[in-house]
Write a protein that holds these residues in place. Structure first.
Motif, PDB file in Angstrom:
ATOM      1  N   GLY A 285       0.772  -1.178   0.053  1.00  0.00           N
ATOM      2  CA  GLY A 285       0.025  -0.079  -0.165  1.00  0.00           C
ATOM      3  C   GLY A 285       0.855   1.231   0.147  1.00  0.00           C
ATOM      4  O   GLY A 285       2.093   1.258   0.286  1.00  0.00           O
ATOM      5  N   HIS A 286       0.038   2.229  -0.386  1.00  0.00           N
ATOM      6  CA  HIS A 286       0.893   3.566  -0.439  1.00  0.00           C
ATOM      7  C   HIS A 286       1.374   4.077   0.869  1.00  0.00           C
ATOM      8  O   HIS A 286       2.498   4.862   1.118  1.00  0.00           O
ATOM      9  N   GLY A 287       0.392   3.975   1.753  1.00  0.00           N
ATOM     10  CA  GLY A 287       0.744   4.476   3.087  1.00  0.00           C
ATOM     11  C   GLY A 287       2.082   4.026   3.860  1.00  0.00           C
ATOM     12  O   GLY A 287       2.667   4.602   4.295  1.00  0.00           O
ATOM     13  N   PHE A 288       2.133   2.620   3.718  1.00  0.00           N
ATOM     14  CA  PHE A 288       3.463   1.754   4.178  1.00  0.00           C
ATOM     15  C   PHE A 288       4.708   2.319   3.297  1.00  0.00           C
ATOM     16  O   PHE A 288       5.685   2.202   3.749  1.00  0.00           O
ATOM     17  N   CYS A 289       4.501   2.820   2.133  1.00  0.00           N
ATOM     18  CA  CYS A 289       5.551   3.309   1.294  1.00  0.00           C
ATOM     19  C   CYS A 289       6.081   4.504   2.030  1.00  0.00           C
ATOM     20  O   CYS A 289       7.558   4.679   1.868  1.00  0.00           O
ATOM     21  N   TYR A 290       5.602   5.482   2.504  1.00  0.00           N
ATOM     22  CA  TYR A 290       6.018   6.531   3.258  1.00  0.00           C
ATOM     23  C   TYR A 290       6.840   5.907   4.380  1.00  0.00           C
ATOM     24  O   TYR A 290       8.040   6.525   4.759  1.00  0.00           O
ATOM     25  N   VAL A 291       6.587   5.074   5.060  1.00  0.00           N
ATOM     26  CA  VAL A 291       7.272   4.274   6.427  1.00  0.00           C
ATOM     27  C   VAL A 291       8.575   3.779   5.778  1.00  0.00           C
ATOM     28  O   VAL A 291       9.747   3.940   6.336  1.00  0.00           O
ATOM     29  N   ASN A 292       8.313   3.004   4.576  1.00  0.00           N
ATOM     30  CA  ASN A 292       9.769   2.360   4.135  1.00  0.00           C
ATOM     31  C   ASN A 292      10.829   3.189   3.737  1.00  0.00           C
ATOM     32  O   ASN A 292      11.786   3.010   4.293  1.00  0.00           O
ATOM     33  N   TYR A 293      10.360   4.404   3.064  1.00  0.00           N
ATOM     34  CA  TYR A 293      11.453   5.324   2.619  1.00  0.00           C
ATOM     35  C   TYR A 293      11.833   6.210   3.904  1.00  0.00           C
ATOM     36  O   TYR A 293      12.958   6.333   3.869  1.00  0.00           O
ATOM     37  N   PHE A 294      10.880   6.488   4.681  1.00  0.00           N
ATOM     38  CA  PHE A 294      11.480   7.254   6.021  1.00  0.00           C
ATOM     39  C   PHE A 294      12.372   6.435   6.798  1.00  0.00           C
ATOM     40  O   PHE A 294      13.560   6.994   7.195  1.00  0.00           O
TER      41      PHE A 294
ATOM     42  N   THR B 246      12.311  13.732   6.667  1.00  0.00           N
ATOM     43  CA  THR B 246      11.072  14.668   6.951  1.00  0.00           C
ATOM     44  C   THR B 246      11.123  15.873   5.919  1.00  0.00           C
ATOM     45  O   THR B 246      10.087  16.173   5.551  1.00  0.00           O
ATOM     46  N   ALA B 247      12.357  16.295   5.788  1.00  0.00           N
ATOM     47  CA  ALA B 247      12.262  17.568   4.639  1.00  0.00           C
ATOM     48  C   ALA B 247      12.101  17.264   3.517  1.00  0.00           C
ATOM     49  O   ALA B 247      11.221  17.833   2.643  1.00  0.00           O
ATOM     50  N   ALA B 248      12.552  15.860   3.092  1.00  0.00           N
ATOM     51  CA  ALA B 248      11.960  15.519   1.660  1.00  0.00           C
ATOM     52  C   ALA B 248      10.538  15.426   1.526  1.00  0.00           C
ATOM     53  O   ALA B 248      10.086  15.517   0.394  1.00  0.00           O
TER      54      ALA B 248
ATOM     55  N   MET C  14       3.704  13.933  -2.608  1.00  0.00           N
ATOM     56  CA  MET C  14       3.334  13.050  -3.741  1.00  0.00           C
ATOM     57  C   MET C  14       4.465  12.505  -4.467  1.00  0.00           C
ATOM     58  O   MET C  14       4.193  11.743  -5.322  1.00  0.00           O
ATOM     59  N   ASN C  15       5.741  12.933  -3.921  1.00  0.00           N
ATOM     60  CA  ASN C  15       6.991  12.319  -4.764  1.00  0.00           C
ATOM     61  C   ASN C  15       7.517  11.053  -4.114  1.00  0.00           C
ATOM     62  O   ASN C  15       8.341  10.353  -4.968  1.00  0.00           O
ATOM     63  N   VAL C  16       6.736  10.316  -3.228  1.00  0.00           N
ATOM     64  CA  VAL C  16       7.140   9.359  -2.732  1.00  0.00           C
ATOM     65  C   VAL C  16       6.520   8.226  -3.322  1.00  0.00           C
ATOM     66  O   VAL C  16       5.262   8.148  -3.563  1.00  0.00           O
ATOM     67  N   PHE C  17       7.227   7.325  -4.033  1.00  0.00           N
ATOM     68  CA  PHE C  17       6.749   6.139  -4.960  1.00  0.00           C
ATOM     69  C   PHE C  17       7.509   4.917  -4.847  1.00  0.00           C
ATOM     70  O   PHE C  17       8.766   4.824  -4.336  1.00  0.00           O
ATOM     71  N   PHE C  18       6.932   3.807  -5.479  1.00  0.00           N
ATOM     72  CA  PHE C  18       7.616   2.479  -5.593  1.00  0.00           C
ATOM     73  C   PHE C  18       8.929   2.621  -6.545  1.00  0.00           C
ATOM     74  O   PHE C  18       8.166   2.777  -7.809  1.00  0.00           O
ATOM     75  N   SER C  19      10.066   2.662  -6.363  1.00  0.00           N
ATOM     76  CA  SER C  19      11.196   2.432  -7.485  1.00  0.00           C
ATOM     77  C   SER C  19      11.494   1.035  -7.715  1.00  0.00           C
ATOM     78  O   SER C  19      11.898   0.404  -7.011  1.00  0.00           O
TER      79      SER C  19
ATOM     80  N   LEU D  76      15.831  -0.181  -6.840  1.00  0.00           N
ATOM     81  CA  LEU D  76      15.807  -0.784  -5.814  1.00  0.00           C
ATOM     82  C   LEU D  76      14.858  -1.642  -5.315  1.00  0.00           C
ATOM     83  O   LEU D  76      15.084  -2.644  -4.280  1.00  0.00           O
ATOM     84  N   TYR D  77      13.682  -1.723  -5.815  1.00  0.00           N
ATOM     85  CA  TYR D  77      12.509  -2.748  -5.423  1.00  0.00           C
ATOM     86  C   TYR D  77      12.322  -2.079  -4.000  1.00  0.00           C
ATOM     87  O   TYR D  77      11.833  -2.922  -3.145  1.00  0.00           O
ATOM     88  N   LYS D  78      12.245  -0.612  -3.763  1.00  0.00           N
ATOM     89  CA  LYS D  78      11.965  -0.188  -2.461  1.00  0.00           C
ATOM     90  C   LYS D  78      11.306   1.117  -2.626  1.00  0.00           C
ATOM     91  O   LYS D  78      11.322   1.636  -3.974  1.00  0.00           O
ATOM     92  N   CYS D  79      10.709   1.697  -1.823  1.00  0.00           N
ATOM     93  CA  CYS D  79      10.092   3.059  -1.837  1.00  0.00           C
ATOM     94  C   CYS D  79      11.181   4.182  -1.819  1.00  0.00           C
ATOM     95  O   CYS D  79      12.183   4.108  -1.167  1.00  0.00           O
ATOM     96  N   ASP D  80      11.065   5.018  -2.639  1.00  0.00           N
ATOM     97  CA  ASP D  80      11.861   6.052  -2.804  1.00  0.00           C
ATOM     98  C   ASP D  80      11.382   7.474  -2.999  1.00  0.00           C
ATOM     99  O   ASP D  80      10.078   7.420  -2.858  1.00  0.00           O
ATOM    100  N   ILE D  81      12.066   8.503  -2.988  1.00  0.00           N
ATOM    101  CA  ILE D  81      11.431   9.922  -3.317  1.00  0.00           C
ATOM    102  C   ILE D  81      12.110  10.298  -4.652  1.00  0.00           C
ATOM    103  O   ILE D  81      13.075  10.379  -4.986  1.00  0.00           O
ATOM    104  N   GLU D  82      11.074  10.754  -5.230  1.00  0.00           N
ATOM    105  CA  GLU D  82      11.758  11.633  -6.615  1.00  0.00           C
ATOM    106  C   GLU D  82      12.099  13.103  -6.422  1.00  0.00           C
ATOM    107  O   GLU D  82      11.406  13.913  -6.307  1.00  0.00           O
ATOM    108  N   VAL D  83      13.205  13.028  -6.396  1.00  0.00           N
ATOM    109  CA  VAL D  83      14.150  14.546  -6.363  1.00  0.00           C
ATOM    110  C   VAL D  83      14.407  15.064  -7.725  1.00  0.00           C
ATOM    111  O   VAL D  83      15.485  14.881  -8.197  1.00  0.00           O
ATOM    112  N   SER D  84      13.355  15.219  -8.396  1.00  0.00           N
ATOM    113  CA  SER D  84      13.526  15.583  -9.894  1.00  0.00           C
ATOM    114  C   SER D  84      13.607  17.056 -10.100  1.00  0.00           C
ATOM    115  O   SER D  84      12.959  17.969  -9.409  1.00  0.00           O
TER     116      SER D  84
END
Length: 352
Positions: A102-111, A166-168, A174-179, A182-190
């Protein structure tokens, strides 16, 4: 607002649609090998770090300064959190070839991943620095409240480690997504969604934090290596060698990812070699550092080996040698002595 919405829609389409096509691992055998690699690291880390926490919190089986032991305990906690919230979800994602939580746990994974990786390398630097300062100023280190100082330092490191993810996320949730890189959640620093200066400062801050900790660890480690040559006592040398090896392994595993973050601001997003191969290669070595502390303690700390032998003796199928039995008895005697001192109120400055 309309331009920002279009940019975000375009980035989201690229992240969710082309993400698998461009970055995904299409060979099932390669995914299975990576899944087995992560499973091995997860089991090793959970077992090793759990034993480190039990041996240091309950049995005092690691003969190092109290401040260093507390830093080591915090590193073990960070490694366990990484396994639970990052390695295992990534392993499942490799098996299913998509994100399952799920998308919610994606934030936890990245954080959790970004926070724990940063604090681990800061803790490594502080371990090397603490050992060097304790060696240089032994009387001051002996007289200070090392336990309180260790926990205050650890709390500060955790607070600092939480700032970057936290800053990212706060910049654009909306930039947190499954990449699929790495097959992990990441943030799009585009560059399309971040101010170029802000993007460069963020990436440099993360990279320089890891690299600065690594360089500080190398300098402190070099001074410890020069010092250990003058130490003749067995216990003293063991403490030095434990810190030197632990710091060296963690620094070696962290240098590739720090180099990637520092180079990222000047590398084009269209450079597939850097964005896919180099990024995946840099993260490949990071998990190796987590279980290494356990094996280093086994190799350099007789008291820790004694704790393991004592624990294994509880299993009926275990049959140890006479030397192992002597080590186990020595540890039991030492543990009984420590309990006696605690019950009578004795400390290092009073007579028992």
């Amino acid at each position: 607002y309309f331009i920002q919405s279009n940019l975000r829609s375009s980035a989201t389409h690229r992240m969710q649609g082309d993400n698998y096509t461009i970055y995904g691992i299409h060979d099932k055998t390669e995914r299975d090998l990576l899944m087995a690699y992560r499973a091995f690291l997860a089991i090793s880390c959970l077992l090793g770090d759990s034993l480190i926490l039990v041996s240091t919190l309950k049995y005092n089986a690691v003969k190092l300064h109290q401040t260093i032991v507390i830093l080591m305990q915090n590193m073990a906690v960070a490694d366990i959190l990484l396994v639970i919230f990052d390695t295992i979800p990534g392993m499942v994602s490799l098996g299913y070839n998509k994100w399952q939580f799920g998308h919610g746990f994606c934030y936890v994974n990245y954080f959790v991943r970004d926070c724990c990786l940063l604090v681990s390398y800061v803790f490594i630097f502080l371990m090397a620095l603490s050992k060097m300062l304790i060696t240089r100023y032994p009387m001051e280190a002996f007289s200070m409240d090392s336990q309180k100082a260790g926990w205050r330092i650890s709390l500060g490191v955790w607070v600092v480690g939480c700032i970057f993810p936290t800053a990212a996320i706060g910049k654009d949730p909306m930039n947190v997504f499954f990449s699929y890189v790495l097959y992990k959640c990441d943030i799009e620093v585009s560059p399309a969604l971040w101010n170029p200066i802000g993007r460069a400062l963020y990436l440099l801050a993360v990279g320089l934090t890891i690299l600065g900790s690594a360089l500080g660890s190398i300098i402190s480690n070099t001074m410890l290596i020069l010092k250990v040559r003058k130490v003749t006592g067995g216990n003293g040398r063991q403490g030095f060698i434990t810190i030197i090896l632990t710091v060296a392994v963690h620094v070696a595993c962290g240098l590739p990812i720090s180099a990637f973050y520092i180079a990222a601001p000047v590398v084009s997003e269209e450079n597939m070699f850097v964005q896919r191969f180099c990024y995946r290669f840099a993260y490949f070595f990071i998990p190796l550092a987590a279980p290494s502390t356990f094996w280093i303690l086994i190799a350099t700390q007789p008291s820790f080996r004694g704790f393991l032998i004592s624990s294994m003796k509880k299993f009926p199928c275990w049959h140890g040698s006479e030397e192992e039995e002597e080590e186990r008895q020595r540890l039991i005697t030492e543990r009984t002595h420590l309990k006696t001192k605690a019950s009578t109120g004795c400390n290092v400055t009073s007579r028992c």
